[in-house]
Design an enzyme around this catalytic site. Structure first.
Site, PDB file in Angstrom:
ATOM      1  N   SER A   1      22.669  62.182  17.165  1.00  0.00           N
ATOM      2  CA  SER A   1      22.290  60.769  17.277  1.00  0.00           C
ATOM      3  C   SER A   1      21.481  60.384  16.067  1.00  0.00           C
ATOM      4  O   SER A   1      20.579  61.132  15.669  1.00  0.00           O
ATOM      5  CB  SER A   1      21.389  60.538  18.493  1.00  0.00           C
ATOM      6  OG  SER A   1      22.126  60.695  19.656  1.00  0.00           O
TER       7      SER A   1
ATOM      8  N   HIS B   1      23.262  52.782  13.453  1.00  0.00           N
ATOM      9  CA  HIS B   1      23.217  53.745  14.560  1.00  0.00           C
ATOM     10  C   HIS B   1      24.495  54.569  14.536  1.00  0.00           C
ATOM     11  O   HIS B   1      25.573  54.050  14.215  1.00  0.00           O
ATOM     12  CB  HIS B   1      23.101  52.986  15.886  1.00  0.00           C
ATOM     13  CG  HIS B   1      23.502  53.802  17.086  1.00  0.00           C
ATOM     14  ND1 HIS B   1      24.690  53.583  17.757  1.00  0.00           N
ATOM     15  CD2 HIS B   1      22.880  54.830  17.721  1.00  0.00           C
ATOM     16  CE1 HIS B   1      24.766  54.448  18.766  1.00  0.00           C
ATOM     17  NE2 HIS B   1      23.702  55.212  18.764  1.00  0.00           N
TER      18      HIS B   1
ATOM     19  N   TYR C   1      27.720  61.007  17.818  1.00  0.00           N
ATOM     20  CA  TYR C   1      28.963  61.716  18.130  1.00  0.00           C
ATOM     21  C   TYR C   1      28.622  62.850  19.074  1.00  0.00           C
ATOM     22  O   TYR C   1      27.615  63.525  18.882  1.00  0.00           O
ATOM     23  CB  TYR C   1      29.654  62.231  16.859  1.00  0.00           C
ATOM     24  CG  TYR C   1      30.302  61.103  16.076  1.00  0.00           C
ATOM     25  CD1 TYR C   1      31.547  60.603  16.452  1.00  0.00           C
ATOM     26  CD2 TYR C   1      29.639  60.524  14.998  1.00  0.00           C
ATOM     27  CE1 TYR C   1      32.119  59.529  15.758  1.00  0.00           C
ATOM     28  CE2 TYR C   1      30.207  59.457  14.302  1.00  0.00           C
ATOM     29  CZ  TYR C   1      31.452  58.972  14.694  1.00  0.00           C
ATOM     30  OH  TYR C   1      32.016  57.918  14.020  1.00  0.00           O
TER      31      TYR C   1
ATOM     32  N   ARG D   1      13.806  65.176  26.733  1.00  0.00           N
ATOM     33  CA  ARG D   1      12.797  65.038  25.678  1.00  0.00           C
ATOM     34  C   ARG D   1      12.689  63.555  25.309  1.00  0.00           C
ATOM     35  O   ARG D   1      13.440  63.041  24.470  1.00  0.00           O
ATOM     36  CB  ARG D   1      13.176  65.880  24.468  1.00  0.00           C
ATOM     37  CG  ARG D   1      12.022  65.970  23.480  1.00  0.00           C
ATOM     38  CD  ARG D   1      12.296  66.968  22.365  1.00  0.00           C
ATOM     39  NE  ARG D   1      11.087  67.215  21.599  1.00  0.00           N
ATOM     40  CZ  ARG D   1      10.758  66.548  20.497  1.00  0.00           C
ATOM     41  NH1 ARG D   1      11.534  65.589  20.046  1.00  0.00           N
ATOM     42  NH2 ARG D   1       9.637  66.834  19.863  1.00  0.00           N
ATOM     43  N   VAL D   2      11.756  62.893  25.941  1.00  0.00           N
ATOM     44  CA  VAL D   2      11.605  61.439  25.821  1.00  0.00           C
ATOM     45  C   VAL D   2      11.393  60.991  24.375  1.00  0.00           C
ATOM     46  O   VAL D   2      11.949  59.983  23.936  1.00  0.00           O
ATOM     47  CB  VAL D   2      10.440  60.969  26.723  1.00  0.00           C
ATOM     48  CG1 VAL D   2      10.118  59.512  26.471  1.00  0.00           C
ATOM     49  CG2 VAL D   2      10.806  61.186  28.181  1.00  0.00           C
ATOM     50  N   GLU D   3      10.603  61.748  23.636  1.00  0.00           N
ATOM     51  CA  GLU D   3      10.329  61.360  22.243  1.00  0.00           C
ATOM     52  C   GLU D   3      11.624  61.299  21.426  1.00  0.00           C
ATOM     53  O   GLU D   3      11.755  60.449  20.541  1.00  0.00           O
ATOM     54  CB  GLU D   3       9.359  62.347  21.585  1.00  0.00           C
ATOM     55  CG  GLU D   3       7.964  62.363  22.200  1.00  0.00           C
ATOM     56  CD  GLU D   3       7.070  61.225  21.691  1.00  0.00           C
ATOM     57  OE1 GLU D   3       7.496  60.472  20.786  1.00  0.00           O
ATOM     58  OE2 GLU D   3       5.943  61.087  22.216  1.00  0.00           O
TER      59      GLU D   3
END
Lengths: 437, 437
Positions: B197, B211, B214, B380-382
């Site tokens: 990402s 942005h 894949y 993993r929110v960050e």
């Protein structure tokens, strides 16, 4: 056709002066409009029934109704909608204790909107801009926004009054939340909703953001929309979101609200305080949005039965909601007055911006009102999103508020434990909600 | 126990040197952990099976497996997980065309992450910070973020590789999207997901945000996780979000991607361009997030059958995805190079901030990846939220991009039609997507 008995005296008085035979068939013709959610994957279909004509001058539809009753020519007309009846009642007489709760709630929130915006304008020195809007299928609102002011970056105080139709999935949801739900087996159900929403974002990072929302919701019996039993409930609350913790502010805010609650029922504050902490929680961050306040929803006759005895539950709850709403200015204004001119650093402003990023995350990801609003066809998006701050920021792995533990960050020398004491103090209270009153 | 035939040669070679009898029963013990979504109203329950022990040194579990096969003492052990087998394969030999697609995709995205971050660092003059993380139940990732750089306000290039278990609702959803779905009648299903990402937010309002994502997804046959049939598919795409429209940039971006698509199938670009316009749409604003690019999902063997003939659909699609990913730098870097140092005004910077607000709205309200990620336990929110811009802003009833029509705003004298021509030009293309290549 079920006769709207309750409105008979009113109708008779109107009928004497305004029977208009020629408008009867025209006025009650309706048009079906279908709106589809444009989001991919959403199978849900919203069906909105829009009255073909809005009332123009006077109350001709009541006249037409009376006329058709008198002549017994009732087969070709439909009953007036609740929106049309309310419109007529508002024109006919002043709102008082005998008026339907819909109109009393509308009056309450409009009066409070005026009072609150006047007081906030006085403090800011800049006027609110008021936008009045109407919905095609009944209702409308007044959005008051003060942007880029002297004290407020953005302040919104919105009233909305909506007459509409609930689709099937929404009915299912409501039936689950209310023990005795009238008309749960129909495909669509007329509803009324009125609410006051307020969000204030001051410039100064020492002055907290505050949110308030009080609302009344009603649905009709589909078999007898005018005289049948209604489902109704109140919801609402208010909560404080500081960027820096001043315990005396939190205590003042909670104490003022608690006193308003206690005048009605001593179980309200502890119950609604806990509910607030639970609702305004950001799971993916593991922290509360702020230091809370009160939050409640679905307060109906059944709720009151388990809580306290009341001869007139609707009256009892309206009285509580009026008082809770009335406690807003005294709960917040003293805090604003003592924080709005405090000196602050650029670093503190940046911290406030990060906290605003969290506010955006909560509102867009979890808040049910925002989520419902954005997916409602014809919703006034500008009013829904007035809750978003004027500015916000996001930082990857912020040493203080990011995912990393404080110990790990300190080890790496990224966080000066003393320098960030006040930011960490706030985070601590967001992760471990306290009792303030 | 089904013998993992495909891995037999590998296992034999390992078995010779690392049979460790004493670890066999210990290694395959597992613990059930249950996580509940903390959001009120969510009835969904996530069940995660976490291996009790991670592999420590070498490949003792393979040894234990071989040992138990040799001694026929198989009743007390469980088969190794796909994660464990992949781990062993990676240690044993280089990834090549004979390797499982999981490992080939992981290698592709890690190689591209390295190449892309090196190139972007060169342009910015500042290095990416790389965080390597692991998931308790298998997999992990590398998040590379460059924040407050010379060219980029925020740039994130993340790889994630996840081994996990899909709960029932997710299986239902996937069955609906794939004609032949193996193992659709089970309560949970092992999955593998690997993706790259990327989101780049440059400082300069003339330089567009971009942005890219894949990904490869695979689930096992629950009856035979090692040798049984697998469900697999690819998804991905890339799209451009300018604050100001430079038609030549849009054409270059789309043309470069189209050429990569055309090398594989001339129907891809038109199909995936339309899909992109549809996906990156903000219904409540009635506008696209940007000027699009390509987007696709659920590309499996069935998709290929309707599209073109292929002896090896997985190989064919991997080749396409590799090429599409490889076209990213040539599609974006020339645009960035010519825009990053252009002069700009404060007003243009403020317009960019409003556009970033829209970016936040799309990502938090509609993006399926973000929504799924934020609701996944242990996510993993960050890394998920690195896609949010460094800064954003919201304005109530912005005269150009707000809900009011341009004509109404101009009437009120709030919008200077000439002065806002470039902002209105962008809005026009967001409301009416164009063909760029």
């Amino acid at each position: 056709m079920a006769l709207p008995r309750a409105w008979m005296p009113l109708m008779r008085s109107i009928a004497r002066s305004s029977i208009r035979k020629e408008t009867s068939s025209y006025l009650f013709k309706r048009q079906n409009l279908r709106y589809y959610s444009s989001k991919k994957g959403s199978e849900q279909q919203y069906v909105i029934w829009r009255p073909y004509l809005r009332l123009a001058i006077g109350v001709p539809f009541i006249g037409a109704l009376i006329y058709s009753m008198i002549t017994e020519n009732v087969t070709e007309t439909e009953a007036p909608t609740i929106a049309e009846i309310d419109e007529a009642l508002k024109r006919q007489s002043k709102i008082n204790e005998a008026s339907p709760m819909r109109l009393r709630m509308e009056k309450l929130i409009k009066d409070q909107q005026k009072k609150i915006t006047e007081e906030l304008s006085r403090i800011d020195g800049k006027d609110f801009r008021a936008d009045t809007w109407t919905r095609p299928n009944g209702g409308g609102g007044i959005s008051c926004v003060l942007q880029d002011g002297n004290v407020f970056e953005k302040a919104g105080v919105n009233v909305s009054v909506v007459y509409g139709e609930l689709p099937r999935p929404a009915i299912e949801k409501m039936r689950a939340d209310h023990k005795s739900f009238v008309g749960s087996d129909v495909e669509s159900l007329s509803f009324f909703a009125a609410g006051l929403s307020l969000v204030l974002h001051p410039h100064n990072p020492n002055a907290p953001t505050v949110h308030l929302n009080y609302r009344y919701f009603e649905t009709s019996d589909p078999k007898d929309p005018i005289n049948g039993d209604r489902n109704w409930w109140f919801g609402g609350g208010t909560d404080l979101t500081p960027s820096y913790l001043f315990p005396e502010d939190c205590t003042h805010f909670h104490q003022t609200i608690k006193e308003a609650c206690d005048r009605h029922d001593s179980t309200y504050y502890p119950k609604f305080k806990t509910w607030c902490d639970k609702y305004f929680y950001i799971p993916h961050r593991g922290e509360a949005r702020g230091v809370g306040g009160i939050f409640f929803d679905d307060l109906d006759a059944d709720f009151l039965q388990t809580s306290s005895s009341s001869q007139n539950p609707q009256e009892t709850l309206f009285s509580f909601v009026s008082d809770a709403l009335g406690s807003f200015l005294p709960s917040y204004v003293p805090i604003l007055e003592r924080r709005k001119d405090m000196p602050y650093t650029e670093k503190q402003k940046e911290w406030q911006q990060l906290r605003r990023g969290r506010y955006v995350e909560f509102n867009l990801v979890y808040d049910r009102g925002t989520s419902f609003g954005l997916r409602t066809p014809n919703a006034r998006v500008e009013s829904i999103l007035m809750s978003l701050p004027r500015t916000a920021s996001w930082v990857y792995m912020d040493p203080v508020s990011g995912t990393r533990t404080e110990a790990a960050a300190a080890d790496e020398g990224l966080v000066d434990v003393e320098e960030t004491a006040r930011e960490r103090e706030l985070l601590d209270v967001l992760k471990h909600p306290r009792q303030w009153a």
